[in-house]
Design an enzyme around this catalytic site. Structure first.
Site, PDB file in Angstrom:
ATOM      1  N   VAL A  74       0.841  -1.209   0.000  1.00 52.54           N
ATOM      2  CA  VAL A  74       0.000   0.000   0.000  1.00 52.54           C
ATOM      3  C   VAL A  74       0.871   1.252   0.000  1.00 52.54           C
ATOM      4  O   VAL A  74       0.652   2.203  -0.766  1.00 52.54           O
ATOM      5  CB  VAL A  74      -0.936  -0.028   1.237  1.00 52.54           C
TER       6      VAL A  74
ATOM      7  N   ASP B  40      10.660   3.158   5.931  1.00 58.87           N
ATOM      8  CA  ASP B  40      10.233   1.799   6.309  1.00 58.87           C
ATOM      9  C   ASP B  40      11.280   1.225   7.260  1.00 58.87           C
ATOM     10  O   ASP B  40      12.467   1.540   7.129  1.00 58.87           O
ATOM     11  CB  ASP B  40      10.137   0.918   5.044  1.00 58.87           C
TER      12      ASP B  40
ATOM     13  N   LYS C 269      14.251  -2.650   1.728  1.00 58.42           N
ATOM     14  CA  LYS C 269      13.215  -2.062   0.860  1.00 58.42           C
ATOM     15  C   LYS C 269      13.568  -0.623   0.506  1.00 58.42           C
ATOM     16  O   LYS C 269      13.395  -0.182  -0.631  1.00 58.42           O
ATOM     17  CB  LYS C 269      11.857  -2.056   1.589  1.00 58.42           C
TER      18      LYS C 269
ATOM     19  N   CYS D  38      -6.132  -8.932   1.838  1.00 58.64           N
ATOM     20  CA  CYS D  38      -7.224  -8.087   2.341  1.00 58.64           C
ATOM     21  C   CYS D  38      -8.512  -8.840   2.667  1.00 58.64           C
ATOM     22  O   CYS D  38      -8.954  -8.839   3.812  1.00 58.64           O
ATOM     23  CB  CYS D  38      -7.508  -6.976   1.346  1.00 58.64           C
TER      24      CYS D  38
HETATM   25  C1  UDX Z   1      -1.022  -4.085   4.801  1.00 57.86           C
HETATM   26  C2  UDX Z   1      -2.354  -4.808   4.809  1.00 57.86           C
HETATM   27  O1  UDX Z   1      -2.302  -5.862   3.893  1.00 57.86           O
HETATM   28  C3  UDX Z   1      -3.462  -3.893   4.465  1.00 57.86           C
HETATM   29  O2  UDX Z   1      -4.691  -4.521   4.692  1.00 57.86           O
HETATM   30  C4  UDX Z   1      -3.422  -2.725   5.337  1.00 57.86           C
HETATM   31  O3  UDX Z   1      -4.361  -1.816   4.870  1.00 57.86           O
HETATM   32  C5  UDX Z   1      -2.052  -2.087   5.315  1.00 57.86           C
HETATM   33  O4  UDX Z   1      -1.086  -3.024   5.650  1.00 57.86           O
HETATM   34  P1  UDX Z   1       0.557  -3.932   2.767  1.00 57.86           P
HETATM   35  O5  UDX Z   1       1.099  -2.666   2.248  1.00 57.86           O
HETATM   36  O6  UDX Z   1       0.197  -5.000   1.789  1.00 57.86           O
HETATM   37  O7  UDX Z   1      -0.764  -3.595   3.536  1.00 57.86           O
HETATM   38  O8  UDX Z   1       1.501  -4.528   3.919  1.00 57.86           O
HETATM   39  P2  UDX Z   1       3.020  -4.821   3.843  1.00 57.86           P
HETATM   40  O9  UDX Z   1       3.429  -5.085   2.439  1.00 57.86           O
HETATM   41  O10 UDX Z   1       3.320  -5.794   4.926  1.00 57.86           O
HETATM   42  O11 UDX Z   1       3.670  -3.413   4.227  1.00 57.86           O
HETATM   43  C6  UDX Z   1       3.762  -2.867   5.478  1.00 57.86           C
HETATM   44  C7  UDX Z   1       5.124  -2.164   5.564  1.00 57.86           C
HETATM   45  O12 UDX Z   1       5.238  -1.432   6.778  1.00 57.86           O
HETATM   46  C8  UDX Z   1       6.297  -3.143   5.534  1.00 57.86           C
HETATM   47  O13 UDX Z   1       7.197  -2.773   4.506  1.00 57.86           O
HETATM   48  C9  UDX Z   1       6.934  -2.989   6.902  1.00 57.86           C
HETATM   49  O14 UDX Z   1       8.329  -3.171   6.900  1.00 57.86           O
HETATM   50  C10 UDX Z   1       6.544  -1.573   7.257  1.00 57.86           C
HETATM   51  N1  UDX Z   1       6.538  -1.265   8.694  1.00 57.86           N
HETATM   52  C11 UDX Z   1       5.891  -2.074   9.564  1.00 57.86           C
HETATM   53  C12 UDX Z   1       7.175  -0.123   9.139  1.00 57.86           C
HETATM   54  O15 UDX Z   1       7.788   0.597   8.365  1.00 57.86           O
HETATM   55  N2  UDX Z   1       7.121   0.172  10.472  1.00 57.86           N
HETATM   56  C13 UDX Z   1       6.484  -0.617  11.361  1.00 57.86           C
HETATM   57  O16 UDX Z   1       6.491  -0.307  12.542  1.00 57.86           O
HETATM   58  C14 UDX Z   1       5.844  -1.780  10.892  1.00 57.86           C
HETATM   59  C1  UDX Z   2      -8.933  -6.164  -2.729  1.00 58.51           C
HETATM   60  C2  UDX Z   2      -9.943  -5.057  -3.059  1.00 58.51           C
HETATM   61  O1  UDX Z   2     -10.505  -5.302  -4.362  1.00 58.51           O
HETATM   62  C3  UDX Z   2      -9.298  -3.701  -2.997  1.00 58.51           C
HETATM   63  O2  UDX Z   2     -10.254  -2.681  -3.221  1.00 58.51           O
HETATM   64  C4  UDX Z   2      -8.658  -3.531  -1.615  1.00 58.51           C
HETATM   65  O3  UDX Z   2      -7.977  -2.303  -1.528  1.00 58.51           O
HETATM   66  C5  UDX Z   2      -7.698  -4.655  -1.335  1.00 58.51           C
HETATM   67  O4  UDX Z   2      -8.362  -5.903  -1.459  1.00 58.51           O
HETATM   68  P1  UDX Z   2      -6.953  -7.443  -3.984  1.00 58.51           P
HETATM   69  O5  UDX Z   2      -6.904  -8.296  -2.768  1.00 58.51           O
HETATM   70  O6  UDX Z   2      -5.701  -6.886  -4.537  1.00 58.51           O
HETATM   71  O7  UDX Z   2      -7.928  -6.182  -3.724  1.00 58.51           O
HETATM   72  O8  UDX Z   2      -7.609  -8.298  -5.161  1.00 58.51           O
HETATM   73  P2  UDX Z   2      -9.043  -8.505  -5.808  1.00 58.51           P
HETATM   74  O9  UDX Z   2      -8.933  -8.302  -7.261  1.00 58.51           O
HETATM   75  O10 UDX Z   2     -10.099  -7.761  -5.111  1.00 58.51           O
HETATM   76  O11 UDX Z   2      -9.231 -10.078  -5.574  1.00 58.51           O
HETATM   77  C6  UDX Z   2      -9.271 -10.632  -4.257  1.00 58.51           C
HETATM   78  C7  UDX Z   2      -9.479 -12.115  -4.329  1.00 58.51           C
HETATM   79  O12 UDX Z   2     -10.791 -12.422  -4.776  1.00 58.51           O
HETATM   80  C8  UDX Z   2      -8.543 -12.862  -5.292  1.00 58.51           C
HETATM   81  O13 UDX Z   2      -8.111 -14.055  -4.690  1.00 58.51           O
HETATM   82  C9  UDX Z   2      -9.405 -13.167  -6.494  1.00 58.51           C
HETATM   83  O14 UDX Z   2      -8.986 -14.322  -7.166  1.00 58.51           O
HETATM   84  C10 UDX Z   2     -10.748 -13.357  -5.835  1.00 58.51           C
HETATM   85  N1  UDX Z   2     -11.876 -13.083  -6.735  1.00 58.51           N
HETATM   86  C11 UDX Z   2     -12.099 -11.831  -7.206  1.00 58.51           C
HETATM   87  C12 UDX Z   2     -12.758 -14.123  -7.075  1.00 58.51           C
HETATM   88  O15 UDX Z   2     -12.572 -15.262  -6.646  1.00 58.51           O
HETATM   89  N2  UDX Z   2     -13.824 -13.826  -7.864  1.00 58.51           N
HETATM   90  C13 UDX Z   2     -14.068 -12.581  -8.345  1.00 58.51           C
HETATM   91  O16 UDX Z   2     -15.069 -12.410  -9.049  1.00 58.51           O
HETATM   92  C14 UDX Z   2     -13.175 -11.555  -8.006  1.00 58.51           C
END
Ligand code: UDX
Ligand code: UDX
Length: 434
Positions: free
Chosen positions: A11, A30, A35, A260
């Site tokens: 994100v 981070d 990274k 998610c």
């Molecule tokens: C995650 C969740 O999946 C999402 O649902 C939520 O909204 C936000 O956190 P994502 O970006 O996919 O999103 O997570 P991740 O890729 O694990 O990234 C989190 C980052 O934060 C990592 O790079 C981690 O190193 C960093 N981090 C974590 C910090 O910089 N400081 C901290 O104290 C903890």
């Molecule tokens: C989701 C939300 O769509 C996004 O708005 C939010 O910010 C993060 O979570 P993401 O997890 O990246 O995004 O993927 P998405 O395309 O939503 O698919 C999620 C899962 O549902 C996948 O495993 C996909 O294969 C499954 N899926 C999706 C189905 O099985 N059927 C569908 O019709 C759509």
């Protein structure tokens, strides 16, 4: 205005790069030094189409940078987007420890007015805790506001989702914070919906859970279809033509995975429990989703009878196409089941093999990762389609048939047309279709 992005995971990285591309001055930080080092050199630690070129472009332009120094990033910034992870705890709730520690760091470095924006998915009422934490730990009289700006991007289309949003939700409790966020998202001003913070926080969980519900619903219909002559693809199409329903997120298959949906559905159930609201509807959504693998394994058994010692090719490991992400991917549970049953597995995915290797190491001849899909299907007793990559849709099926020991396809994502594949001589099983 200087924008700081704390946490450059999935994100955070997309947020930092895209905000910079909108013309803002952005710094990302981070705790993971690797990274940050990579990002500073223009290398993206995740596979996301279009993200790396945009990262490089904005690094060159000079309005995007990365730092190891959290404190300095906080002090230099007027707006802080909190993008740290909120992992699932055992009871289903979101673990807020990183959001809490980040709030303390912000408090300790509150040298000027800042807007602290929750970008991570957080339970409703989190802003109250962030506000309380910053107030408790801040040293001087530094002013701040907390705001919620949930992220809706999908992996694989994250850049496009950020740049062409359906809506930009801004949850605020002061006009001052609203003005700051509205200015940041000026490019999308027609898409902005301003609400209070609780509402904004809930919109995110409510949206993800609703989409998960749509998927579980169509998967349930797929089970009905399998007991009748109905075709789930056409059921979904017929339903989706009703504009009130819409055709999207009605693809039956192996269920939803990713970082998610599974986590957010369970978190919302827990939020309901804590607030005295029974969200049994969502418990059922989760149950249906978890049961998808078992019903798929039943199909594999129907085709192979005994799985032990069979060579099984698994095409697709990522939780969905166009990503290397395997978090909560159906492939993980599936591989575990097949391993327990004693299969010889040949795995292939265009992007996700390195990630899968880190949790399921290569162990020939039981587990082999292959260079391409054709190596995977060689001498296989069955091919399982687990992720619907385009590469599989356009695979050379006659060649696949020649390479296999038994031409059996068990398609968990309805990638192929049943008639076409059967005409080529395959035995073919899919989801919700005869
Ligand atoms: C995650 C969740 O999946 C999402 O649902 C939520 O909204 C936000 O956190 P994502 O970006 O996919 O999103 O997570 P991740 O890729 O694990 O990234 C989190 C980052 O934060 C990592 O790079 C981690 O190193 C960093 N981090 C974590 C910090 O910089 N400081 C901290 O104290 C903890
Ligand atoms: C989701 C939300 O769509 C996004 O708005 C939010 O910010 C993060 O979570 P993401 O997890 O990246 O995004 O993927 P998405 O395309 O939503 O698919 C999620 C899962 O549902 C996948 O495993 C996909 O294969 C499954 N899926 C999706 C189905 O099985 N059927 C569908 O019709 C759509």
């Amino acid at each position: 205005m200087k924008i700081g992005v704390i946490g450059t995971g999935y994100v955070g990285m997309v947020t930092a790069v895209c905000l910079a591309d909108l013309g803002h001055d952005v710094i990302g930080t981070d705790i993971d030094k690797e990274k940050i080092d990579k990002a500073s050199q223009g290398i993206c630690h995740i596979y996301e189409p279009g993200l790396e070129p945009l990262l490089q472009k904005n690094l060159e332009k000079g309005n995007l940078s990365f730092s190891h120094d959290l404190e300095e990033t906080i002090r230099a910034s007027d707006v802080l987007f909190v993008c740290v992870n909120t992992p699932q705890r055992e009871d289903g709730s979101a673990d807020m420890c990183y959001v809490e520690s980040t709030s303390r760091s912000i408090a300790e470095n509150l040298n000027k007015y800042k807007v602290v924006v929750e970008k991570s998915t957080v339970p409703v009422k989190t802003s109250m805790w962030i506000k309380r934490t910053i107030s408790l730990y801040k040293k001087g009289g530094g002013e701040f506001d907390v705001a919620s700006n949930p992220e809706f991007l999908r992996e694989g289309t994250a850049v496009a989702d950020f740049m062409h949003p359906d809506r930009v939700i801004i949850g605020v409790e002061t006009k001052r914070a609203e003005d700051v966020l509205v200015k940041i998202y000026d490019t999308f001003k027609d898409k902005i919906l301003v609400t209070n913070i609780d509402t904004a926080e809930l919109i995110k969980h409510a949206s993800n859970s609703f989409l998960a519900l749509k998927i579980s619903y169509i998967n349930l219909m797929a089970e009905l279809c399998e007991k009748t002559d109905a075709d789930v693809e056409l059921v979904a199409k017929g339903m989706g033509l009703d504009e009130r329903i819409g055709e999207r997120f009605l693809r039956a298959g192996l269920g939803y995975g990713g970082s998610c949906f599974p986590k957010d559905v369970r978190a919302l159930i827990k939020i309901g429990e804590d607030l005295g609201v029974d969200l049994a509807l969502l418990k059922e959504v989760d149950r249906i989703n978890t049961s998808r693998i078992q019903s798929y394994i039943a199909k594999v058994k129907k085709a192979l009878w005994i799985i032990k010692d069979k060579k099984v090719a698994v095409l697709g490991l990522a939780f969905k196409p166009e990503t290397d992400d395997i978090r909560n991917a159906p492939s993980i549970a599936l591989i575990e089941e097949l391993q327990n049953e004693g299969a010889f597995l040949r795995l292939y995915d265009p992007e996700a093999m390195d990630n899968m290797r880190s949790i399921t190491p290569e162990d020939p001849p039981k587990i082999v990762y292959t260079e391409n899909p054709y190596d995977a299907v060689k001498d296989a007793n069955a091919v399982l389609i687990v992720t619907e990559w385009e590469e599989f849709r356009f695979i050379d099926l006659p060649k696949v048939k020649d390479l296999m020991a038994n031409p059996i396809i068990i398609d968990g994502r309805n990638v192929f047309d049943p008639e076409e594949v059967r005409n080529l001589g395959f035995e073919y099983y899919s989801v919700g279709r005869q």
